[in-house]
Design a protein around this motif. Structure first.
Motif, PDB file in Angstrom:
ATOM      1  N   GLY A 190       0.923  -1.067   0.021  1.00  0.00           N
ATOM      2  CA  GLY A 190       0.002  -0.040   0.059  1.00  0.00           C
ATOM      3  C   GLY A 190       0.883   1.197   0.146  1.00  0.00           C
ATOM      4  O   GLY A 190       2.075   1.202  -0.449  1.00  0.00           O
ATOM      5  N   PHE A 191       0.296   2.451   0.528  1.00  0.00           N
ATOM      6  CA  PHE A 191       0.657   3.705   0.572  1.00  0.00           C
ATOM      7  C   PHE A 191       2.009   3.502   1.512  1.00  0.00           C
ATOM      8  O   PHE A 191       2.138   2.965   2.502  1.00  0.00           O
ATOM      9  CB  PHE A 191      -0.127   4.777   0.941  1.00  0.00           C
ATOM     10  CG  PHE A 191      -1.157   4.824  -0.246  1.00  0.00           C
ATOM     11  CD1 PHE A 191      -0.872   5.685  -1.136  1.00  0.00           C
ATOM     12  CD2 PHE A 191      -2.371   4.849   0.257  1.00  0.00           C
ATOM     13  CE1 PHE A 191      -1.821   5.945  -2.201  1.00  0.00           C
ATOM     14  CE2 PHE A 191      -3.755   5.278  -0.499  1.00  0.00           C
ATOM     15  CZ  PHE A 191      -3.178   5.595  -1.845  1.00  0.00           C
ATOM     16  N   ASP A 192       3.272   4.155   0.980  1.00  0.00           N
ATOM     17  CA  ASP A 192       4.278   4.600   1.824  1.00  0.00           C
ATOM     18  C   ASP A 192       3.936   5.161   3.144  1.00  0.00           C
ATOM     19  O   ASP A 192       3.490   6.347   2.829  1.00  0.00           O
ATOM     20  CB  ASP A 192       5.288   5.121   1.209  1.00  0.00           C
ATOM     21  CG  ASP A 192       6.777   5.180   1.880  1.00  0.00           C
ATOM     22  OD1 ASP A 192       6.651   5.221   3.105  1.00  0.00           O
ATOM     23  OD2 ASP A 192       7.832   4.865   1.265  1.00  0.00           O
ATOM     24  N   PRO A 193       4.147   4.658   4.273  1.00  0.00           N
ATOM     25  CA  PRO A 193       3.496   5.435   5.478  1.00  0.00           C
ATOM     26  C   PRO A 193       4.525   6.809   5.733  1.00  0.00           C
ATOM     27  O   PRO A 193       4.004   7.470   6.686  1.00  0.00           O
ATOM     28  CB  PRO A 193       3.522   4.364   6.586  1.00  0.00           C
ATOM     29  CG  PRO A 193       4.624   3.802   6.280  1.00  0.00           C
ATOM     30  CD  PRO A 193       4.334   3.164   4.682  1.00  0.00           C
ATOM     31  N   ASP A 194       5.595   6.912   5.176  1.00  0.00           N
ATOM     32  CA  ASP A 194       6.301   8.063   5.382  1.00  0.00           C
ATOM     33  C   ASP A 194       5.626   9.439   4.848  1.00  0.00           C
ATOM     34  O   ASP A 194       5.973  10.475   5.096  1.00  0.00           O
ATOM     35  CB  ASP A 194       7.603   7.759   4.791  1.00  0.00           C
ATOM     36  CG  ASP A 194       8.338   6.986   5.256  1.00  0.00           C
ATOM     37  OD1 ASP A 194       7.924   6.506   6.558  1.00  0.00           O
ATOM     38  OD2 ASP A 194       9.471   6.413   5.137  1.00  0.00           O
ATOM     39  N   PHE A 195       4.630   9.152   3.881  1.00  0.00           N
ATOM     40  CA  PHE A 195       3.694  10.288   3.444  1.00  0.00           C
ATOM     41  C   PHE A 195       2.605  10.848   4.410  1.00  0.00           C
ATOM     42  O   PHE A 195       2.019   9.720   5.104  1.00  0.00           O
ATOM     43  CB  PHE A 195       3.437  10.005   2.155  1.00  0.00           C
ATOM     44  CG  PHE A 195       4.418   9.934   1.003  1.00  0.00           C
ATOM     45  CD1 PHE A 195       4.289  11.203   0.240  1.00  0.00           C
ATOM     46  CD2 PHE A 195       5.239   8.792   0.793  1.00  0.00           C
ATOM     47  CE1 PHE A 195       5.606  11.172  -0.938  1.00  0.00           C
ATOM     48  CE2 PHE A 195       6.277   8.895  -0.143  1.00  0.00           C
ATOM     49  CZ  PHE A 195       6.446  10.005  -1.017  1.00  0.00           C
ATOM     50  N   PHE A 196       2.475  11.891   4.569  1.00  0.00           N
ATOM     51  CA  PHE A 196       1.345  12.407   5.380  1.00  0.00           C
ATOM     52  C   PHE A 196       0.031  12.750   4.464  1.00  0.00           C
ATOM     53  O   PHE A 196      -0.813  12.198   4.413  1.00  0.00           O
ATOM     54  CB  PHE A 196       1.670  13.601   6.156  1.00  0.00           C
ATOM     55  CG  PHE A 196       0.581  14.381   6.832  1.00  0.00           C
ATOM     56  CD1 PHE A 196      -0.190  13.904   7.949  1.00  0.00           C
ATOM     57  CD2 PHE A 196      -0.127  15.614   6.507  1.00  0.00           C
ATOM     58  CE1 PHE A 196      -1.309  14.275   8.470  1.00  0.00           C
ATOM     59  CE2 PHE A 196      -0.951  16.154   6.987  1.00  0.00           C
ATOM     60  CZ  PHE A 196      -1.856  15.328   8.086  1.00  0.00           C
ATOM     61  N   LEU A 197       0.219  13.453   3.299  1.00  0.00           N
ATOM     62  CA  LEU A 197      -0.635  13.941   2.472  1.00  0.00           C
ATOM     63  C   LEU A 197      -0.134  14.459   1.164  1.00  0.00           C
ATOM     64  O   LEU A 197       1.012  15.088   1.262  1.00  0.00           O
ATOM     65  CB  LEU A 197      -1.384  15.165   3.143  1.00  0.00           C
ATOM     66  CG  LEU A 197      -2.557  15.772   2.300  1.00  0.00           C
ATOM     67  CD1 LEU A 197      -3.850  14.595   2.154  1.00  0.00           C
ATOM     68  CD2 LEU A 197      -3.345  16.909   2.945  1.00  0.00           C
ATOM     69  N   TYR A 198      -0.693  14.020   0.206  1.00  0.00           N
ATOM     70  CA  TYR A 198      -0.408  14.433  -1.585  1.00  0.00           C
ATOM     71  C   TYR A 198       1.125  13.571  -1.810  1.00  0.00           C
ATOM     72  O   TYR A 198       1.998  13.494  -1.014  1.00  0.00           O
ATOM     73  CB  TYR A 198       0.159  15.950  -1.302  1.00  0.00           C
ATOM     74  CG  TYR A 198      -0.915  16.819  -1.062  1.00  0.00           C
ATOM     75  CD1 TYR A 198      -2.375  16.638  -1.816  1.00  0.00           C
ATOM     76  CD2 TYR A 198      -1.168  17.784  -0.162  1.00  0.00           C
ATOM     77  CE1 TYR A 198      -3.349  17.462  -1.453  1.00  0.00           C
ATOM     78  CE2 TYR A 198      -2.056  18.473  -0.067  1.00  0.00           C
ATOM     79  CZ  TYR A 198      -3.309  18.484  -0.478  1.00  0.00           C
ATOM     80  OH  TYR A 198      -4.621  19.077  -0.200  1.00  0.00           O
ATOM     81  N   SER A 199       0.786  13.287  -3.129  1.00  0.00           N
ATOM     82  CA  SER A 199       1.979  12.481  -3.906  1.00  0.00           C
ATOM     83  C   SER A 199       2.247  11.026  -3.209  1.00  0.00           C
ATOM     84  O   SER A 199       2.952  10.292  -4.137  1.00  0.00           O
ATOM     85  CB  SER A 199       3.387  13.233  -3.933  1.00  0.00           C
ATOM     86  OG  SER A 199       3.201  14.592  -4.494  1.00  0.00           O
TER      87      SER A 199
END
Length: 321
Positions: A190-199
């Motif tokens: 899934g999404f990389d948990p290092d991102f908070f919002l956008y990209s």
């Protein structure tokens, strides 16, 4: 269960209800569940969703976990063969979800599907070619230097219309409406948990998903996206730029430091020059770019390189401060 629809709510009760109502009204021919993840909203008690929609699964986060982590949490509990990640400020029309499932079922290599966004039922927004086919190369950075953009504006405008009618294979799709097979999540985490919002969807699609699966975009099917209704403008502009830079870091160290070098020594001076030579109506946009870069500079230099660039390497997600 054929489909799990995952929606993230953060202080958007009315918009989220509008979205859920459209799902029930416009999703035919496929069995589905709705998983609603509330990111510590303060607008109202999230249990109001359960009162209004008894069939949904409600997850209440104690703190705002951001877009990617909240979606991952929903996907971990999802039972469907397909997952639909849906923004709270979207409206489903014309049975678009069932059509997307149909396209993904046509080939085992098809992994992700999205379609044309419109602002409302009568206003069609042209797809941004550069977003869907975005790459992370030195050439991409150089061709977007402001002065080069001006010189080749006619060419760039033509390239933005290179979609074929119907289904296109692309590098990237918007997380506002992202339909994917269960196995895509299982094998990529899934999404990389290092991102908070956008990209976060750009990183997931361009750096991991499209190595194994086709990513499809339809110009024929549509959904409504009420952009700008679920965010605070000043914060989102800074966070958007910071997350874009972070995607370059996830791509590779060389790519990221090329990004920094070109922005500091080519983009930034170009913005300063343009600010003094462009007409007054364009000064605000140029000044906004300068301010965003200034606001994010410290985190670009110190915060992003502080950790390695592999999946989930940070202690906390990258959020604009």
């Amino acid at each position: 269960m054929e489909l799990s629809i995952i929606i993230i709510n953060y202080n958007t009760f009315e918009l989220t209800c509008q979205c859920i109502d459209s799902i029930y009204k416009e999703t035919k021919g496929v069995t589905f569940e709705i998983i609603l993840v509330d990111n510590a909203s303060k607008e109202c008690d999230p249990k109001l969703f359960s009162d209004k929609y008894p069939d949904i699964k409600l997850i209440e986060n104690k703190v705002n976990q951001g877009f990617g982590r909240a979606n991952n949490k929903g996907m971990e509990l999802a039972k469907g063969n397909f997952f639909l990640l849906l923004n709270s400020d979207t409206i489903i029309i014309n049975n678009v979800v069932n059509k997307g499932v149909h396209y993904l079922n046509q080939d085992k290599k098809n992994g992700v599907y999205s379609c044309h966004q419109i602002n409302d039922i009568s206003s069609i927004k042209e797809p941004e070619y550069s977003f869907f086919f975005k790459d992370f190369s030195l050439f991409y950075l150089l061709k977007n230097i402001p002065f080069i953009q001006i010189i080749y504006s006619k060419y760039l405008n033509k390239s933005s219309k290179q979609f074929s009618k119907g289904i296109n294979k692309v590098n990237n799709v918007s997380g506002a409406f992202m339909l994917l097979k269960h196995e895509v999540f299982e094998k990529t985490k899934g999404f990389d948990p290092d991102f908070f919002l956008y990209s976060e969807e750009t990183e997931w699609c361009t750096l991991r998903i499209n190595k194994k699966w086709n990513i499809l975009f339809s110009t024929e099917e549509k959904f409504i996206h009420l952009e700008g209704k679920s965010g605070v403008k000043d914060f989102t502009l800074n966070q958007d730029f910071l997350s874009t830079a972070f995607t370059w870091y996830k791509k590779g160290y060389f790519e990221y430091f090329s990004f920094l070098f070109i922005h500091i020594f080519l983009y930034y001076p170009s913005w300063l020059i343009l600010f003094f030579v462009v007409k007054s109506e364009n000064k605000k946009r140029t000044l906004r770019l300068i301010k965003i870069f200034n606001n994010c500079f410290k985190q670009l230099i110190f915060d992003i390189p502080k950790y390695k660039n592999n999946y989930g390497a940070r202690k906390n997600f990258l959020r604009y401060k």
